[in-house]
Scaffold this active site. Structure first.
Site, PDB file in Angstrom:
ATOM      1  N   THR A   1     -23.519 -11.405 -47.986  1.00 42.43           N
ATOM      2  CA  THR A   1     -22.110 -11.099 -48.246  1.00 42.43           C
ATOM      3  C   THR A   1     -21.916  -9.641 -48.629  1.00 42.43           C
ATOM      4  O   THR A   1     -20.988  -8.983 -48.141  1.00 42.43           O
ATOM      5  CB  THR A   1     -21.574 -11.995 -49.377  1.00 42.43           C
ATOM      6  OG1 THR A   1     -21.813 -13.353 -49.052  1.00 42.43           O
ATOM      7  CG2 THR A   1     -20.086 -11.784 -49.583  1.00 42.43           C
ATOM      8  N   THR A   2     -22.801  -9.113 -49.471  1.00 46.17           N
ATOM      9  CA  THR A   2     -22.696  -7.725 -49.921  1.00 46.17           C
ATOM     10  C   THR A   2     -22.850  -6.748 -48.763  1.00 46.17           C
ATOM     11  O   THR A   2     -22.345  -5.619 -48.826  1.00 46.17           O
ATOM     12  CB  THR A   2     -23.759  -7.456 -51.010  1.00 46.17           C
ATOM     13  OG1 THR A   2     -23.557  -8.380 -52.078  1.00 46.17           O
ATOM     14  CG2 THR A   2     -23.674  -6.048 -51.554  1.00 46.17           C
TER      15      THR A   2
ATOM     16  N   TYR B   1     -14.234 -21.928 -45.902  1.00 48.60           N
ATOM     17  CA  TYR B   1     -12.895 -22.222 -45.371  1.00 48.60           C
ATOM     18  C   TYR B   1     -12.680 -23.679 -44.961  1.00 48.60           C
ATOM     19  O   TYR B   1     -11.664 -24.282 -45.308  1.00 48.60           O
ATOM     20  CB  TYR B   1     -12.547 -21.294 -44.184  1.00 48.60           C
ATOM     21  CG  TYR B   1     -11.108 -21.382 -43.740  1.00 48.60           C
ATOM     22  CD1 TYR B   1     -10.103 -20.780 -44.490  1.00 48.60           C
ATOM     23  CD2 TYR B   1     -10.744 -22.090 -42.599  1.00 48.60           C
ATOM     24  CE1 TYR B   1      -8.771 -20.870 -44.107  1.00 48.60           C
ATOM     25  CE2 TYR B   1      -9.415 -22.183 -42.215  1.00 48.60           C
ATOM     26  CZ  TYR B   1      -8.434 -21.582 -42.969  1.00 48.60           C
ATOM     27  OH  TYR B   1      -7.125 -21.674 -42.598  1.00 48.60           O
TER      28      TYR B   1
ATOM     29  N   TYR C   1     -27.369 -21.072 -50.075  1.00 44.73           N
ATOM     30  CA  TYR C   1     -26.565 -20.145 -50.878  1.00 44.73           C
ATOM     31  C   TYR C   1     -25.282 -20.846 -51.278  1.00 44.73           C
ATOM     32  O   TYR C   1     -24.456 -21.171 -50.429  1.00 44.73           O
ATOM     33  CB  TYR C   1     -26.280 -18.885 -50.069  1.00 44.73           C
ATOM     34  CG  TYR C   1     -25.494 -17.804 -50.780  1.00 44.73           C
ATOM     35  CD1 TYR C   1     -25.314 -17.799 -52.161  1.00 44.73           C
ATOM     36  CD2 TYR C   1     -24.933 -16.755 -50.060  1.00 44.73           C
ATOM     37  CE1 TYR C   1     -24.597 -16.803 -52.798  1.00 44.73           C
ATOM     38  CE2 TYR C   1     -24.223 -15.741 -50.682  1.00 44.73           C
ATOM     39  CZ  TYR C   1     -24.049 -15.767 -52.053  1.00 44.73           C
ATOM     40  OH  TYR C   1     -23.337 -14.783 -52.693  1.00 44.73           O
TER      41      TYR C   1
ATOM     42  N   ARG D   1     -16.272 -17.950 -52.938  1.00 41.56           N
ATOM     43  CA  ARG D   1     -16.019 -17.422 -51.592  1.00 41.56           C
ATOM     44  C   ARG D   1     -15.846 -18.517 -50.549  1.00 41.56           C
ATOM     45  O   ARG D   1     -15.127 -18.328 -49.572  1.00 41.56           O
ATOM     46  CB  ARG D   1     -17.163 -16.490 -51.162  1.00 41.56           C
ATOM     47  CG  ARG D   1     -17.204 -15.174 -51.928  1.00 41.56           C
ATOM     48  CD  ARG D   1     -18.290 -14.266 -51.361  1.00 41.56           C
ATOM     49  NE  ARG D   1     -18.365 -12.994 -52.059  1.00 41.56           N
ATOM     50  CZ  ARG D   1     -17.666 -11.903 -51.755  1.00 41.56           C
ATOM     51  NH1 ARG D   1     -16.794 -11.947 -50.756  1.00 41.56           N
ATOM     52  NH2 ARG D   1     -17.814 -10.770 -52.430  1.00 41.56           N
TER      53      ARG D   1
ATOM     54  N   LYS E   1     -29.985 -19.860 -53.646  1.00 42.66           N
ATOM     55  CA  LYS E   1     -29.330 -18.777 -54.384  1.00 42.66           C
ATOM     56  C   LYS E   1     -28.070 -19.382 -54.988  1.00 42.66           C
ATOM     57  O   LYS E   1     -27.156 -19.778 -54.277  1.00 42.66           O
ATOM     58  CB  LYS E   1     -28.985 -17.609 -53.446  1.00 42.66           C
ATOM     59  CG  LYS E   1     -28.217 -16.483 -54.129  1.00 42.66           C
ATOM     60  CD  LYS E   1     -27.800 -15.403 -53.138  1.00 42.66           C
ATOM     61  CE  LYS E   1     -26.965 -14.327 -53.840  1.00 42.66           C
ATOM     62  NZ  LYS E   1     -26.477 -13.278 -52.906  1.00 42.66           N
TER      63      LYS E   1
ATOM     64  N   ILE F   1     -31.084 -12.568 -56.674  1.00 46.89           N
ATOM     65  CA  ILE F   1     -30.678 -11.764 -55.511  1.00 46.89           C
ATOM     66  C   ILE F   1     -29.453 -11.005 -55.974  1.00 46.89           C
ATOM     67  O   ILE F   1     -28.375 -11.571 -56.150  1.00 46.89           O
ATOM     68  CB  ILE F   1     -30.401 -12.639 -54.278  1.00 46.89           C
ATOM     69  CG1 ILE F   1     -31.697 -13.339 -53.836  1.00 46.89           C
ATOM     70  CG2 ILE F   1     -29.849 -11.779 -53.134  1.00 46.89           C
ATOM     71  CD1 ILE F   1     -31.518 -14.305 -52.678  1.00 46.89           C
TER      72      ILE F   1
END
Length: 292
Positions: free
Chosen positions: A46-47, A109, A135, A140, A164, A206
């Site tokens: 994502t980052t 979503y 994850y 999000r 994660k 992470i």
């Protein structure tokens, strides 16, 4: 799977002012992180703004990153999405050369049920030739991977090796640590609570802040792995304000601002993200000066 113990960093993707990928900036970042003592890198999580990179760009970034890293540290590729068939095809086509695992976020979503989440990861596990790290990031994705679903996946698929966890839900953490198979990796995905998560049994983090401050992050995590919580608390406390600033106007805009000050890469992001405000950038500069 102790290659994923300690400090991992979810790398930003540097961009030039015109929005093109800045490969020299990416090279600088990789060297900065390896020099900083991190144990492994995550490319295009994502980052890394993976949502705004097209398929060709993702392949180029993955290949470039593997070439520069050259097996000096372990390397993880972020491959996720909310179209299970598409994610499976991406994993089938992924060039695994130089990579040690895949990090895959829960579908966003769509808001699947727990059975839907299980079936999504089952489809991934059945085609992945690399170990898979789940994850969980409900802020999000709009849904949570429950502890029961994580444990079920961990027991049913030996190539699903860890998670994660960025839910911030300590009730979930407690249940997961109690019920997970031995050896299944519980990894912090949330910088502000890495210390208490490792007290519960997380094997590392992470990190986002590690992009800018890999030495400080790695030092703290290594102390935690050595069960020296008193010494680690001092570093944790020194990083509280910096960590807050990294997220106050969103990730990765905050950490890119710090990286710009450090001369590693620019602070450009792709829409719909925008750089941090001038006042936040100044606060980040001042806090970075104290720590770097």
């Amino acid at each position: 799977m102790n290659k994923f113990y300690g400090s991992g960093v979810a790398m930003v993707t540097p961009f030039q002012a015109d929005g093109q990928i800045d490969y020299e900036g990416l090279r600088n970042l990789i060297e900065h992180l390896i020099d900083g003592g991190v144990q492994y890198l995550v490319s295009l999580g994502t980052t890394g703004e993976s949502a705004t990179l097209n398929a060709a760009e993702r392949k180029q970034v993955w290949a470039f990153t593997a070439e520069v890293v050259n097996k000096r540290v372990n390397l993880v590729a972020g491959i996720g999405g909310n179209n299970t068939h598409e994610v499976v095809e991406q994993i089938k086509e992924f060039d695994t050369n130089g990579y040690d695992a895949i990090l895959s976020s829960s579908p966003h979503y769509n808001k699947p049920t727990q059975e839907g989440i299980y079936q999504h990861y089952k489809a991934i596990a059945q085609v992945a030739t690399l170990p898979v790290i789940l994850y969980n990031v409900p802020s999000r994705t709009g849904s949570t991977i429950s502890a029961d679903t994580t444990v079920r996946l961990a027991r049913d698929f030996k190539n699903i090796i860890g998670i994660k966890e960025a839910s911030g839900n300590f009730d979930l953490f407690n249940q997961l640590m109690r019920d997970k198979p031995e050896g299944f990796l519980f990894i912090s995905g949330d910088d502000p609570v890495t210390l208490p998560m490792m007290a519960l049994g997380a094997v590392g983090v992470i990190s986002v802040i590690g992009n800018a401050l890999p030495k400080q992050l790695s030092a703290m995590v290594n102390l935690l792995l050595d069960n020296d919580f008193k010494a680690a608390q001092k570093t944790h406390s020194s990083l509280i304000e910096f960590t807050r600033l990294m997220f106050v106007e969103g990730n990765p805009a905050g950490v890119k601002s710090a990286l710009k000050h450090l001369g590693i890469c620019g602070d450009a992001v792709r829409l719909p993200l925008v750089p941090v405000s001038a006042s936040t950038a100044e606060a980040i500069i001042q806090e970075t000066k104290k720590l770097a």
